[in-house]
Scaffold this active site. Sequence first.
Site, PDB file in Angstrom:
ATOM      1  N   ASP A  44       0.686  -1.198   0.122  1.00 61.13           N
ATOM      2  CA  ASP A  44       0.126  -0.197  -0.037  1.00 61.13           C
ATOM      3  C   ASP A  44       1.013   1.295  -0.043  1.00 61.13           C
ATOM      4  OD1 ASP A  44      -2.553   1.853   0.573  1.00 61.13           O
ATOM      5  OD2 ASP A  44      -1.592   1.951   2.502  1.00 61.13           O
ATOM      6  N   LEU A  45       0.394   2.359  -0.297  1.00 60.62           N
ATOM      7  CA  LEU A  45       1.251   3.619  -0.601  1.00 60.62           C
ATOM      8  C   LEU A  45       1.056   4.662   0.711  1.00 60.62           C
ATOM      9  CD1 LEU A  45       3.182   5.258  -2.114  1.00 60.62           C
ATOM     10  CD2 LEU A  45       0.947   6.310  -3.016  1.00 60.62           C
ATOM     11  N   ASP A  46      -0.005   5.037   0.980  1.00 64.66           N
ATOM     12  CA  ASP A  46      -0.339   6.109   1.944  1.00 64.66           C
ATOM     13  C   ASP A  46      -0.312   5.801   3.102  1.00 64.66           C
ATOM     14  OD1 ASP A  46      -0.772   8.455   0.042  1.00 64.66           O
ATOM     15  OD2 ASP A  46      -2.758   7.334  -0.346  1.00 64.66           O
TER      16      ASP A  46
ATOM     17  N   THR B 241       1.867  10.157   3.993  1.00 68.02           N
ATOM     18  CA  THR B 241       0.868  11.149   3.230  1.00 68.02           C
ATOM     19  C   THR B 241      -0.393  10.954   4.013  1.00 68.02           C
ATOM     20  OG1 THR B 241       0.708   9.237   1.549  1.00 68.02           O
ATOM     21  CG2 THR B 241       1.774  11.347   0.992  1.00 68.02           C
TER      22      THR B 241
ATOM     23  N   LYS C  16      -9.329   5.571   5.626  1.00 69.05           N
ATOM     24  CA  LYS C  16      -7.782   4.904   5.313  1.00 69.05           C
ATOM     25  C   LYS C  16      -8.439   3.829   3.949  1.00 69.05           C
ATOM     26  CE  LYS C  16      -5.156   6.338   9.119  1.00 69.05           C
ATOM     27  NZ  LYS C  16      -4.196   6.114   9.961  1.00 69.05           N
TER      28      LYS C  16
ATOM     29  N   SER D   9      -2.457   0.362  -4.675  1.00 65.53           N
ATOM     30  CA  SER D   9      -3.063   1.621  -3.701  1.00 65.53           C
ATOM     31  C   SER D   9      -4.416   2.284  -4.277  1.00 65.53           C
ATOM     32  CB  SER D   9      -1.926   2.717  -3.882  1.00 65.53           C
ATOM     33  OG  SER D   9      -2.265   3.999  -3.448  1.00 65.53           O
ATOM     34  N   ALA D  10      -5.191   2.522  -3.365  1.00 72.11           N
ATOM     35  CA  ALA D  10      -6.393   3.136  -3.894  1.00 72.11           C
ATOM     36  C   ALA D  10      -6.334   4.559  -4.518  1.00 72.11           C
ATOM     37  CB  ALA D  10      -7.299   3.320  -2.645  1.00 72.11           C
TER      38      ALA D  10
ATOM     39  N   LYS E 259     -11.091  -1.118  -2.004  1.00 70.60           N
ATOM     40  CA  LYS E 259     -10.616  -1.928  -0.899  1.00 70.60           C
ATOM     41  C   LYS E 259     -11.949  -1.805   0.246  1.00 70.60           C
ATOM     42  CE  LYS E 259      -5.536  -1.246  -1.232  1.00 70.60           C
ATOM     43  NZ  LYS E 259      -4.744  -0.286  -0.636  1.00 70.60           N
TER      44      LYS E 259
ATOM     45  N   GLU F 148      -0.106  -3.216   4.608  1.00 76.24           N
ATOM     46  CA  GLU F 148      -1.149  -2.416   4.749  1.00 76.24           C
ATOM     47  C   GLU F 148      -1.142  -1.690   6.241  1.00 76.24           C
ATOM     48  OE1 GLU F 148      -3.797  -0.979   3.799  1.00 76.24           O
ATOM     49  OE2 GLU F 148      -3.893  -1.679   1.440  1.00 76.24           O
ATOM     50  N   ASP F 149      -1.783  -0.373   6.026  1.00 79.96           N
ATOM     51  CA  ASP F 149      -1.851   0.525   7.155  1.00 79.96           C
ATOM     52  C   ASP F 149      -3.533   0.745   7.483  1.00 79.96           C
ATOM     53  OD1 ASP F 149      -2.587   2.324   5.224  1.00 79.96           O
ATOM     54  OD2 ASP F 149      -2.054   3.970   6.857  1.00 79.96           O
TER      55      ASP F 149
HETATM   56  C1  BG6 Z   1      -5.782   5.758  -0.221  1.00 80.05           C
HETATM   57  C2  BG6 Z   1      -5.841   6.581   1.117  1.00 80.05           C
HETATM   58  O1  BG6 Z   1      -4.478   5.400  -0.092  1.00 80.05           O
HETATM   59  O2  BG6 Z   1      -5.986   6.553  -1.308  1.00 80.05           O
HETATM   60  C3  BG6 Z   1      -7.177   7.333   1.089  1.00 80.05           C
HETATM   61  O3  BG6 Z   1      -5.654   5.853   2.183  1.00 80.05           O
HETATM   62  C4  BG6 Z   1      -7.605   7.919  -0.082  1.00 80.05           C
HETATM   63  O4  BG6 Z   1      -7.025   8.136   2.270  1.00 80.05           O
HETATM   64  C5  BG6 Z   1      -7.359   6.942  -1.133  1.00 80.05           C
HETATM   65  O5  BG6 Z   1      -8.614   8.602  -0.035  1.00 80.05           O
HETATM   66  C6  BG6 Z   1      -7.615   7.705  -2.417  1.00 80.05           C
HETATM   67  O6  BG6 Z   1      -6.683   8.776  -2.873  1.00 80.05           O
HETATM   68  P1  BG6 Z   1      -6.549   9.966  -3.908  1.00 80.05           P
HETATM   69  O7  BG6 Z   1      -5.115  10.425  -4.055  1.00 80.05           O
HETATM   70  O8  BG6 Z   1      -6.876   9.093  -5.331  1.00 80.05           O
HETATM   71  O9  BG6 Z   1      -7.553  10.894  -3.456  1.00 80.05           O
HETATM   72 MG    MG Z   2      -2.506   3.273   3.484  1.00 75.91          MG
END
Ligand code: BG6
Ligand code: MG
Length: 215
Positions: free
Chosen positions: A13-15, A21, A49, A118-119, A149, A173-174
């Site tokens: 996962d990224l964020d 972030t 999240k 990542s989402a 997710k 994952e967080d």
């Molecule tokens: C996820 C975050 O990685 O990405 C969420 O945990 C975020 O908080 C989602 O809403 C979508 O991100 P973005 O950058 O497309 O708005």
């Molecule tokens: Mg995350």
Amino acid sequence: MINYNTIKAVIFDLDGVLVDTAIYHFQAWHRLAEGLGYSFSIVDNEQLKGVSRIESLELILKWAGLEKSESEKEDLLRQKNQWYLELIEQLSPAHLLSGSLELLKKLREKGIKIALGSASKNALGILQKTGIVGYFDALIDGNAVQLSKPNPEVFLKGAEALGIATADCLVLEDAQAGIDAARAAGMQVIGIGQAEHLKGADLVVADLGCLVGKF
Ligand code: BG6
Ligand code: MG
């Protein structure tokens, strides 16, 4: 129990896992929600999240008891993302979370494949700004999936892009939604953060640095 010897791919996962972030998503959602007259808490934020931008907005509107038209929702999404992009404008390698770079390097050395799951639709820019994009064999982000997710689509696509069986993949994952998605994909999963928010993980550690010596 994680059997590190059998792992052929790690899907990150990224964020909040690789890059710091998650706090900026919180700040941008907080600002948006307060503007709508909803007092947005850190507890609310935990539920956002790992969840896509549109689904996050839908949740906030539900909690606030508000109904918006499709075009109003689009405006709100644009506004949230604009604030988020302003907050991450100065993102640099200094924003990598503890152990990120070390773990990516170690996995490369060991010949273990690496994917992003990542989402976020902002993922590519974030990987570039933090200087780690070159470590990834596959990038699956919010632009590549239909389902948010806890649906496993993002991780199944990651395994497919790498050509690795799901049982040989480890997800990091967080978010609770991400842990549930990894489980649904039939993958091993390590939670990064506090165990109370990461139910069902095979293991929970404080940060990626805890995993560097395991491979
Ligand atoms: C996820 C975050 O990685 O990405 C969420 O945990 C975020 O908080 C989602 O809403 C979508 O991100 P973005 O950058 O497309 O708005
Ligand atoms: Mg995350």
